[in-house]
Design a protein around this motif. Sequence first.
Motif, PDB file in Angstrom:
ATOM      1  N   ALA A   1      61.652  61.866  45.546  1.00 47.49           N
ATOM      2  CA  ALA A   1      63.159  62.033  46.378  1.00 47.49           C
ATOM      3  C   ALA A   1      62.751  62.966  47.559  1.00 47.49           C
ATOM      4  CB  ALA A   1      64.284  62.190  45.658  1.00 47.49           C
ATOM      5  N   LYS A   2      62.656  64.165  47.143  1.00 51.10           N
ATOM      6  CA  LYS A   2      62.480  65.208  48.037  1.00 51.10           C
ATOM      7  C   LYS A   2      61.058  65.516  48.575  1.00 51.10           C
ATOM      8  CE  LYS A   2      65.942  66.173  45.345  1.00 51.10           C
ATOM      9  NZ  LYS A   2      67.310  66.569  45.477  1.00 51.10           N
TER      10      LYS A   2
ATOM     11  N   TRP B   1      70.416  72.005  36.615  1.00 50.97           N
ATOM     12  CA  TRP B   1      70.937  71.183  37.617  1.00 50.97           C
ATOM     13  C   TRP B   1      72.173  70.661  37.070  1.00 50.97           C
ATOM     14  CZ3 TRP B   1      69.417  65.550  37.725  1.00 50.97           C
ATOM     15  CH2 TRP B   1      69.825  64.880  38.856  1.00 50.97           C
TER      16      TRP B   1
ATOM     17  N   HIS C   1      71.882  67.405  34.615  1.00 52.43           N
ATOM     18  CA  HIS C   1      71.352  67.485  33.415  1.00 52.43           C
ATOM     19  C   HIS C   1      72.294  67.161  32.143  1.00 52.43           C
ATOM     20  CE1 HIS C   1      67.649  69.238  34.965  1.00 52.43           C
ATOM     21  NE2 HIS C   1      67.245  68.064  34.942  1.00 52.43           N
TER      22      HIS C   1
ATOM     23  N   SER D   1      63.983  57.057  40.281  1.00 56.05           N
ATOM     24  CA  SER D   1      63.817  58.462  40.816  1.00 56.05           C
ATOM     25  C   SER D   1      63.968  59.466  39.458  1.00 56.05           C
ATOM     26  CB  SER D   1      65.004  58.665  41.574  1.00 56.05           C
ATOM     27  OG  SER D   1      64.443  59.665  42.665  1.00 56.05           O
ATOM     28  N   GLY D   2      64.283  60.772  39.824  1.00 49.51           N
ATOM     29  CA  GLY D   2      64.060  61.624  38.788  1.00 49.51           C
ATOM     30  C   GLY D   2      65.197  61.445  37.633  1.00 49.51           C
ATOM     31  N   THR D   3      66.567  60.942  38.340  1.00 51.89           N
ATOM     32  CA  THR D   3      67.567  61.075  37.086  1.00 51.89           C
ATOM     33  C   THR D   3      67.262  59.722  36.293  1.00 51.89           C
ATOM     34  OG1 THR D   3      69.175  61.600  39.189  1.00 51.89           O
ATOM     35  CG2 THR D   3      70.167  60.713  37.191  1.00 51.89           C
TER      36      THR D   3
ATOM     37  N   ALA E   1      60.990  67.574  40.028  1.00 59.88           N
ATOM     38  CA  ALA E   1      61.708  67.050  41.036  1.00 59.88           C
ATOM     39  C   ALA E   1      61.381  67.307  42.232  1.00 59.88           C
ATOM     40  CB  ALA E   1      63.299  67.202  40.931  1.00 59.88           C
TER      41      ALA E   1
ATOM     42  N   SER F   1      60.172  63.016  40.292  1.00 61.78           N
ATOM     43  CA  SER F   1      60.996  62.364  41.300  1.00 61.78           C
ATOM     44  C   SER F   1      60.040  62.339  42.763  1.00 61.78           C
ATOM     45  CB  SER F   1      62.255  63.148  41.684  1.00 61.78           C
ATOM     46  OG  SER F   1      62.980  62.591  42.779  1.00 61.78           O
TER      47      SER F   1
ATOM     48  N   ARG G   1      64.998  55.726  45.584  1.00 59.55           N
ATOM     49  CA  ARG G   1      64.998  55.854  44.054  1.00 59.55           C
ATOM     50  C   ARG G   1      63.547  55.590  43.398  1.00 59.55           C
ATOM     51  NH1 ARG G   1      67.785  59.011  43.817  1.00 59.55           N
ATOM     52  NH2 ARG G   1      68.374  58.818  41.643  1.00 59.55           N
TER      53      ARG G   1
ATOM     54  N   HIS H   1      62.260  72.888  34.164  1.00 59.64           N
ATOM     55  CA  HIS H   1      62.013  72.385  35.227  1.00 59.64           C
ATOM     56  C   HIS H   1      60.475  72.781  35.462  1.00 59.64           C
ATOM     57  CE1 HIS H   1      66.382  72.706  36.824  1.00 59.64           C
ATOM     58  NE2 HIS H   1      66.406  72.475  35.425  1.00 59.64           N
TER      59      HIS H   1
ATOM     60  N   ASN I   1      65.984  74.351  39.879  1.00 62.59           N
ATOM     61  CA  ASN I   1      67.262  74.092  40.597  1.00 62.59           C
ATOM     62  C   ASN I   1      68.435  74.501  39.565  1.00 62.59           C
ATOM     63  OD1 ASN I   1      69.463  73.263  41.893  1.00 62.59           O
ATOM     64  ND2 ASN I   1      69.058  71.039  41.574  1.00 62.59           N
TER      65      ASN I   1
HETATM   66  C1  LIG Z   1      66.208  69.521  38.888  1.00 59.61           C
HETATM   67  C2  LIG Z   1      66.312  67.943  39.436  1.00 59.61           C
HETATM   68  N1  LIG Z   1      66.100  67.026  38.569  1.00 59.61           N
HETATM   69  C3  LIG Z   1      66.152  65.950  38.905  1.00 59.61           C
HETATM   70  C4  LIG Z   1      66.861  65.495  40.021  1.00 59.61           C
HETATM   71  C5  LIG Z   1      66.949  64.094  40.423  1.00 59.61           C
HETATM   72  O1  LIG Z   1      67.065  63.641  41.611  1.00 59.61           O
HETATM   73  P1  LIG Z   1      66.806  62.255  42.034  1.00 59.61           P
HETATM   74  O2  LIG Z   1      67.330  61.196  40.835  1.00 59.61           O
HETATM   75  O3  LIG Z   1      67.158  62.050  43.376  1.00 59.61           O
HETATM   76  O4  LIG Z   1      65.188  61.737  42.262  1.00 59.61           O
HETATM   77  C6  LIG Z   1      67.468  66.612  41.165  1.00 59.61           C
HETATM   78  C7  LIG Z   1      67.984  66.384  42.088  1.00 59.61           C
HETATM   79  O5  LIG Z   1      68.572  67.161  42.914  1.00 59.61           O
HETATM   80  C8  LIG Z   1      67.124  67.955  40.609  1.00 59.61           C
HETATM   81  O6  LIG Z   1      67.457  68.932  41.285  1.00 59.61           O
END
Ligand SMILES: Cc1ncc(COP(=O)(O)O)c(C=O)c1O
Length: 437
Positions: free
Chosen positions: A285-286, A169, A172, A140-142, A252, A283, A294, A217, A222
């Motif tokens: 996810a959203k 966020w 980060h 995922s994004g993380t 994301a 990501s 993930r 971003h 965020n």
């Molecule tokens: C700006 C930003 N980057 C990355 C993520 C990573 O999310 P995930 O690891 O669930 O894809 C988030 C999740 O809230 C986010 O807000």
Amino acid sequence: MRSSVIRRASALTRRTNGFSSNVAAGIRFASGRWTADKVPAGPADPILGLNDAFNKDTFEKKINLGVGAYRDDNGKPWVLPSVKEAEKRLIEKGWNGAYQKEYAGITGIKEFNDASVLFAYGSAGKVIEEGRLAVAQVLSGTGGGRLAFEFYARFVGKNVPIYMPDPTWANHLPMAKDAGLSLQTYRYYDKNTVGLDFNGLCEDVNNAKDGSIFMFHACAHNPTGVDPTIEQWKEISSLLKKKNHMVFLDMAYQGFASGDADEDARALRMLVEDGHDIILAQSFAKNFGLYGERVGCFSMVAGSKNEAERLLSQIKILIRPMYSNPPIHGARIVATVLNDPALNKQWYSECKSMADRIIDMRKLLKSNLEKEGSTRNWDHVVKQIGMFCFSGLNPEQVDRLKNEYHIYMTKNGRISMAGVTSKNVEYLAHAMHQVSK
Ligand SMILES: Cc1ncc(COP(=O)(O)O)c(C=O)c1O
């Protein structure tokens, strides 16, 4: 000063049973056993910790505006119908077909990676055609961000500063710190205008040491919900060029800002067309509602096909000792949706419906605040984009919302608009007015 640091460090180095411990408060050997009695409890995660508090709250009208996960108008999680359909098709293919459970390679599932970069780079896809992308499916994004930071630490250097927007966020900062990077921030948000501090941002890009790393971003920032306009991005791009800065993009929320995934990728595509060899963390996810699956994609633009191949070989070397290879199920779902024209079209309209509901809730929240008689200017509630509204409420007001009204949000006043529904918006507006009047 220096000698006291050394004294403290050596005081912390204890010999235990032939091993030495030099961590501040680590596991230690005492009374014949290894004990964690000196390991302090860490603070709860500022965002995920809110969830625990919310779950324990028994008040009927409680509202969770903390975690950035989409909810429908009944406040329920939503599995996208296109995702359900893709999942059904995968299962129908049977255990020996697409539904088998074998390991993916280190960089994941090829169909997913191909579809994912096309989805992001779209019209800037020349880098794909030229084979100039090093691509890996990630957690995922993380996971994509952390991999990027590990890459910078190993190949750019831990002493090269990485600049992040202030605010950003919450995760980060520890992600970069844990990778050992030298963290800096650049001005992003102007409290007075409740908008972008464009001049501050440009000054900070300009004043940073040449060849620094800048993180942006890609859309739907965020926590502020404030993005540069495309004209501002153009200016940022040429400044970044002038200073030879490296660019990391965290995407994301592709699709969540405007409801149109191509529109939301404009800044990214423009930067690539301008010749920035970016690293991108996507990501799913959203926008696909695949939070816990993930699903993410790391990609890095290289100068040539050969360079991309060499970079990918190093990226594999970074991934392998961390988690070997990524999970397969969610990536197959995304690949199925993106690669099937009808499902792809269906997904675009489902994503738009999520973005539209959030936009409607922004309007409703503002009008209800006005109905309550609030004389504060709430224009930013409708102007900001994406999943979050940076409300301008201060930490005391946020505490009152929690203690008196059972409404949960992060201390910085960030409201996850996905938690607002046509049923709770009046109560929310009433409470916000009571604590802010
Ligand atoms: C700006 C930003 N980057 C990355 C993520 C990573 O999310 P995930 O690891 O669930 O894809 C988030 C999740 O809230 C986010 O807000």
